[in-house]
Scaffold this motif. Structure first.
Motif, PDB file in Angstrom:
ATOM      1  N   THR A  20     -85.830  18.136   6.619  1.00 32.12           N
ATOM      2  CA  THR A  20     -85.411  16.743   6.747  1.00 32.12           C
ATOM      3  C   THR A  20     -86.267  16.037   7.791  1.00 32.12           C
ATOM      4  O   THR A  20     -86.812  16.659   8.694  1.00 32.12           O
ATOM      5  CB  THR A  20     -83.926  16.606   7.182  1.00 32.12           C
ATOM      6  N   GLY A  21     -86.378  14.750   7.626  1.00 36.58           N
ATOM      7  CA  GLY A  21     -87.101  13.937   8.580  1.00 36.58           C
ATOM      8  C   GLY A  21     -86.252  12.742   8.946  1.00 36.58           C
ATOM      9  O   GLY A  21     -85.129  12.573   8.453  1.00 36.58           O
ATOM     10  N   CYS A  22     -86.816  11.917   9.817  1.00 39.48           N
ATOM     11  CA  CYS A  22     -86.091  10.748  10.278  1.00 39.48           C
ATOM     12  C   CYS A  22     -86.781   9.506   9.709  1.00 39.48           C
ATOM     13  O   CYS A  22     -87.900   9.186  10.099  1.00 39.48           O
ATOM     14  CB  CYS A  22     -86.103  10.743  11.810  1.00 39.48           C
ATOM     15  N   TYR A  23     -86.130   8.861   8.753  1.00 39.79           N
ATOM     16  CA  TYR A  23     -86.706   7.685   8.102  1.00 39.79           C
ATOM     17  C   TYR A  23     -86.488   6.472   9.012  1.00 39.79           C
ATOM     18  O   TYR A  23     -85.374   6.230   9.473  1.00 39.79           O
ATOM     19  CB  TYR A  23     -86.050   7.454   6.737  1.00 39.79           C
ATOM     20  N   VAL A  24     -87.538   5.720   9.267  1.00 37.12           N
ATOM     21  CA  VAL A  24     -87.432   4.572  10.180  1.00 37.12           C
ATOM     22  C   VAL A  24     -87.558   3.267   9.395  1.00 37.12           C
ATOM     23  O   VAL A  24     -88.521   3.072   8.653  1.00 37.12           O
ATOM     24  CB  VAL A  24     -88.519   4.621  11.275  1.00 37.12           C
ATOM     25  N   TYR A  25     -86.581   2.367   9.561  1.00 42.64           N
ATOM     26  CA  TYR A  25     -86.557   1.095   8.834  1.00 42.64           C
ATOM     27  C   TYR A  25     -87.231  -0.027   9.611  1.00 42.64           C
ATOM     28  O   TYR A  25     -87.966  -0.831   9.067  1.00 42.64           O
ATOM     29  CB  TYR A  25     -85.106   0.682   8.538  1.00 42.64           C
ATOM     30  N   GLY A  26     -86.903  -0.049  10.913  1.00 38.26           N
ATOM     31  CA  GLY A  26     -87.435  -1.146  11.693  1.00 38.26           C
ATOM     32  C   GLY A  26     -86.919  -1.084  13.115  1.00 38.26           C
ATOM     33  O   GLY A  26     -86.175  -0.171  13.493  1.00 38.26           O
ATOM     34  N   VAL A  27     -87.320  -2.073  13.913  1.00 36.69           N
ATOM     35  CA  VAL A  27     -86.953  -2.119  15.324  1.00 36.69           C
ATOM     36  C   VAL A  27     -86.135  -3.379  15.576  1.00 36.69           C
ATOM     37  O   VAL A  27     -86.486  -4.458  15.088  1.00 36.69           O
ATOM     38  CB  VAL A  27     -88.221  -2.121  16.212  1.00 36.69           C
ATOM     39  N   VAL A  28     -85.040  -3.207  16.312  1.00 31.33           N
ATOM     40  CA  VAL A  28     -84.135  -4.316  16.618  1.00 31.33           C
ATOM     41  C   VAL A  28     -83.797  -4.279  18.109  1.00 31.33           C
ATOM     42  O   VAL A  28     -84.100  -3.296  18.783  1.00 31.33           O
ATOM     43  CB  VAL A  28     -82.829  -4.198  15.782  1.00 31.33           C
ATOM     44  N   PRO A  29     -83.164  -5.329  18.624  1.00 33.41           N
ATOM     45  CA  PRO A  29     -82.729  -5.272  20.020  1.00 33.41           C
ATOM     46  C   PRO A  29     -81.695  -4.159  20.200  1.00 33.41           C
ATOM     47  O   PRO A  29     -80.947  -3.844  19.279  1.00 33.41           O
ATOM     48  CB  PRO A  29     -82.082  -6.645  20.258  1.00 33.41           C
ATOM     49  N   ALA A  30     -81.626  -3.565  21.384  1.00 30.06           N
ATOM     50  CA  ALA A  30     -80.769  -2.401  21.621  1.00 30.06           C
ATOM     51  C   ALA A  30     -79.291  -2.697  21.396  1.00 30.06           C
ATOM     52  O   ALA A  30     -78.533  -1.824  20.998  1.00 30.06           O
ATOM     53  CB  ALA A  30     -80.988  -1.887  23.045  1.00 30.06           C
TER      54      ALA A  30
END
Lengths: 270, 146
Positions: A20-30
């Motif tokens: 398994t891997g970690c799929y990344v969608y995007g970056v948002v404020p914390a």
């Protein structure tokens, strides 16, 4: 022309047995909270989580590595999550298909080294979102318009209309090319008019390539979300004016796909 | 990285409307992970998606030619001059109702039909967004603000 979105890179650091891997969608404020019901790409889809570092967070979900990504469900899941985020907060969308080994690597290799850059970009997008305007010419209306405006095309059409197709292939191609050029000219004029109508409203705009031969307009706009109602009103008016010749659609708020630029002078890793 | 207009996407494709819209946005736009992550990047196989650049081809030209040949230009819905004049005369005798639409009765119906459907389309889209999508994420309070 066919463009295939093949595997981007393979890392030596991925153990053979990793499944398994970690799929990344995007970056948002914390400071965002992901709905517990939100599901991501993959089959079966897994819950979407946020990994925080400093003032930013990455939206991620676990993904199985033994199956290729890119089903309609995967594509829709990616965009729907980012668009849902964009309706609420600034978001930096990643191109479809970004996978990192694990949560720790997302934080240490992706968020930490790029923290300030991402914060600055998110600040630029604060209160803004992307909207896409798509318009398609109404077939009979636009062809009628073209024949009325181009006596040469109308003459050619009348000449070959009742002749057998085989005998007039060259003339048909010639006629079709005239129509094609006329549509391109109309597209340019109609796009210019659209841009003019939204000029005062939009922070930035990008004219997208047509995605269909009868596309009239295809434009991405970056707009303050507080002005969405104004945009809708302008589009309603334009849609009304164009009703008999262009079918107009407004999409958004969307993540700012057309307005985030991968940092310059860095072509990626070898 | 900067926020600025990226180059327009070149590769596109026609499928169902929702999916086509998605493909227009996420396959060749957005940040490229390779530029930010090195050793921990996982190369996963992506289903190859045939994306067509819209270029003019002979097929396109022949299709256009066929489409204009099918047009029946004699069946125009726009009123000719005599019709218009007649309507204006009629308007003079009629009580002062809204005169403009009365003049062009036939086209009025046609245009209004398309107009309403265009309005609905815009409405549908915005409603759809309001209903479901926004619920997935929400902003929490920022303690440092206020």
């Amino acid at each position: 022309m066919v463009r295939s979105t093949e595997t981007s890179a393979t890392s030596e650091s991925v153990p053979e047995e990793q499944t398994t891997g970690c799929y990344v969608y995007g970056v948002v404020p914390a400071e965002i909270e992901v709905d517990a019901e939100a599901r991501g790409v993959g089959d079966p889809p897994t819950p979407v989580r946020s990994l925080q570092h400093g003032r930013i967070a990455a939206l991620v979900s676990d993904v199985s590595l033994d199956r290729p990504l890119g089903t309609p469900h995967d594509l829709l899941a990616h965009e729907e999550l980012l668009d849902a985020a964009a309706a609420e907060v600034p978001v930096l969308p990643l191109r479809f298909g970004a996978v990192i080994t694990d949560d720790e690597a997302v934080v240490e290799e992706f968020l930490r080294p790029n923290h300030d850059e991402f914060v600055a970009a998110l600040e630029e997008l604060e209160g803004r979102a992307q909207y896409v305007v798509k318009g398609r010419y109404v077939e009979d209306a636009v062809f009628t318009e073209i024949l009325e405006e181009n006596p040469e095309a109308a003459r050619l059409r009348d000449e070959i209309r009742d002749l057998p197709e085989d005998a007039t292939r060259n003339e048909r191609i010639q006629l079709g090319e005239m129509i094609h050029e006329a549509i391109a000219a109309k597209r340019e004029a109609d796009t210019a008019e659209l841009i003019e109508q939204v000029d005062e409203l939009s922070v930035l705009s990008v004219v997208r390539q047509p995605s269909h031969e009868q596309d009239a307009v295809h434009v991405a706009l970056l707009i303050e979300t507080s002005r969405q109602a104004e945009l809708e009103q302008v589009m309603e008016e334009l849609g009304r004016r164009w009703a008999d010749r262009i079918t107009l659609r407004l999409l958004g708020p969307l993540a700012a796909y057309d307005f985030v630029m991968t940092r310059q002078g860095d072509e990626g890793w070898d | 990285m900067t926020v600025q207009p990226a180059g327009g996407g070149a590769a596109e494709r026609r499928t169902g409307s929702g999916l086509a819209d998605v493909i227009d946005s996420i396959l060749d736009k957005g940040l490229v992970i390779d530029a930010y992550v090195g050793i921990s990047l996982v190369g996963i196989e992506l289903l190859s998606i045939d994306a067509r650049i819209t270029v003019a081809s002979v097929d396109t030209y022949l299709r256009f030619a066929e489409a204009v040949n099918r047009l029946d230009l004699t069946d125009k819905s726009k009123p000719g001059l005599p019709e218009l004049v007649q309507s204006v005369k009629g308007g003079d005798q009629a009580p002062p109702e809204p005169p403009e639409p009365q003049k062009l009765q036939k086209p009025k119906t046609v245009i209004q039909g398309s107009l309403e459907s265009a309005g609905e389309r815009l409405g549908d889209l915005t409603d759809e967004r309001d209903d479901g999508r926004r619920k997935k994420l929400r902003r929490t309070e920022r303690p440092e603000e206020g």
